[in-house]
Scaffold this motif. Sequence first.
Motif, short mmCIF file in Angstrom:
data_model
loop_
_atom_site.label_atom_id
_atom_site.label_comp_id
_atom_site.label_asym_id
_atom_site.label_seq_id
_atom_site.Cartn_x
_atom_site.Cartn_y
_atom_site.Cartn_z
N ILE A 103 42.24 40.41 32.77
CA ILE A 103 41.15 40.82 33.57
C ILE A 103 40.71 42.04 33.10
CG2 ILE A 103 40.90 41.38 36.24
CD1 ILE A 103 43.30 39.79 37.08
N GLY A 104 39.35 42.16 32.71
CA GLY A 104 38.85 43.13 31.96
C GLY A 104 39.77 43.62 30.78
N LYS A 105 40.30 44.69 30.69
CA LYS A 105 41.30 45.14 29.66
C LYS A 105 42.61 45.02 29.96
CE LYS A 105 37.54 48.44 27.86
NZ LYS A 105 37.24 49.94 27.41
N ILE A 108 38.37 34.13 41.71
CA ILE A 108 39.58 33.61 40.98
C ILE A 108 39.68 32.17 40.70
CG2 ILE A 108 41.92 33.73 40.31
CD1 ILE A 108 41.93 36.62 42.11
N LYS A 109 39.40 31.71 41.82
CA LYS A 109 39.53 30.05 42.03
C LYS A 109 38.49 29.55 41.22
CE LYS A 109 39.90 26.57 45.36
NZ LYS A 109 39.68 26.14 47.04
N GLN A 110 37.37 30.05 41.03
CA GLN A 110 36.22 29.50 40.28
C GLN A 110 36.67 29.33 38.78
OE1 GLN A 110 32.78 31.64 41.32
NE2 GLN A 110 32.60 30.22 43.23
N LYS A 111 37.27 30.50 38.39
CA LYS A 111 37.56 30.44 36.84
C LYS A 111 38.95 29.49 36.69
CE LYS A 111 37.59 32.25 32.91
NZ LYS A 111 36.59 32.14 32.11
N ASP A 147 32.43 43.90 45.63
CA ASP A 147 33.09 42.68 45.75
C ASP A 147 32.85 41.74 44.49
OD1 ASP A 147 30.22 42.23 45.89
OD2 ASP A 147 30.47 40.86 47.49
N GLU A 148 33.12 42.39 43.33
CA GLU A 148 33.04 41.79 41.96
C GLU A 148 34.12 42.09 41.14
OE1 GLU A 148 29.64 41.39 38.23
OE2 GLU A 148 29.51 42.98 39.82
N PHE A 149 34.73 40.81 40.74
CA PHE A 149 35.87 40.88 39.79
C PHE A 149 35.32 41.28 38.21
CE2 PHE A 149 39.23 39.33 42.30
CZ PHE A 149 40.47 39.67 41.47
N ARG A 150 36.12 41.87 37.36
CA ARG A 150 36.05 41.64 35.78
C ARG A 150 36.07 40.39 35.49
NH1 ARG A 150 40.26 46.49 34.59
NH2 ARG A 150 41.31 45.16 36.45
N GLU A 151 35.75 40.31 34.14
CA GLU A 151 35.78 39.19 33.65
C GLU A 151 37.41 38.54 33.48
OE1 GLU A 151 35.03 36.81 29.13
OE2 GLU A 151 34.59 39.09 29.40
N ILE A 152 37.81 37.39 33.94
CA ILE A 152 38.97 36.72 33.87
C ILE A 152 38.93 35.69 32.55
CG2 ILE A 152 40.35 35.53 34.93
CD1 ILE A 152 39.39 36.49 37.67
N GLN A 153 40.00 36.05 31.53
CA GLN A 153 40.30 35.08 30.66
C GLN A 153 41.66 34.60 30.84
OE1 GLN A 153 39.13 36.26 26.77
NE2 GLN A 153 38.46 38.43 27.67
#
Length: 274
Positions: free
Chosen positions: A58-60, A266-269, A35-41
Amino acid sequence: MDLKNGFKMETSKVMRNTIISLLKKNKRIDGRRVDEFREIQIIPDISKNAEGSCEVRIGKTIVVAGVKIDVVEPFQDSPDSGVLIVNAELLPLSYAGFEPGPPGIQAIELARIVDRCIRESEFIDLKKLCIEEGKKVYGIFIDIYSINYDGNLTDASFLASVIALKRSFLPKVEKIYDEYRVVYGEKTKTPLPLKQTIPFLCSIYRIEDHFFFDANMIEEKASDGVVVVGMMDNTIHAMQKNGSDVLSIEQLKNIVELAKKGIQQIKQKVEKFL
């Protein structure tokens, strides 16, 4: 994505069994939890010519979305509403498996999912985009391009599209005799009529009885199916299942709860960005 006709490819039994073995331990092949997303930019305003634009990583996986606004004729069944059209192009430069030429079934389905989740959330007040009922309305065109593919294009494309809409302003429109036209290069300070609350989307992938979100390319290729969940204010407004297997009510409940967890990340980002 239609994993049977879209991105689905053969995955070795060894890799698939490795993925399943890790999922049983709440782990992923890249070291994440289930239950973990990759890094979101989020990188907004990447195009000076679009009314709004955004790059999401999202990741690569890298996706770009741009918004163009024009004056068009309304649809016959909604003469007092603006027009929303979403297009997607899966560029060969982003993945060797994407072929050049007209959009294929994968690109068409991606565009439809993004369109449906935006439209059904009523994020855009299309009624406020009417210029002259039955004659002219604003047309909102969202163009999505894949820059690099490493799984989960759907979530990245939707997020890029929504942020691009948030960054969009109506262009200047002038009327000459009975014709309306956009004065390109002259933007107004009038934003699009959007809801303050942003819709979100999360794709839940399945391998056997294991469910997880934000699949990378290897996990996506090994998946048996995917359920795309669109939500706003914790309420589901769109859902699509791909894959031939039937899901039980209990599995659907688990999918919705997992989607809520993914959307919260996603919302937090997005909240930090905004």
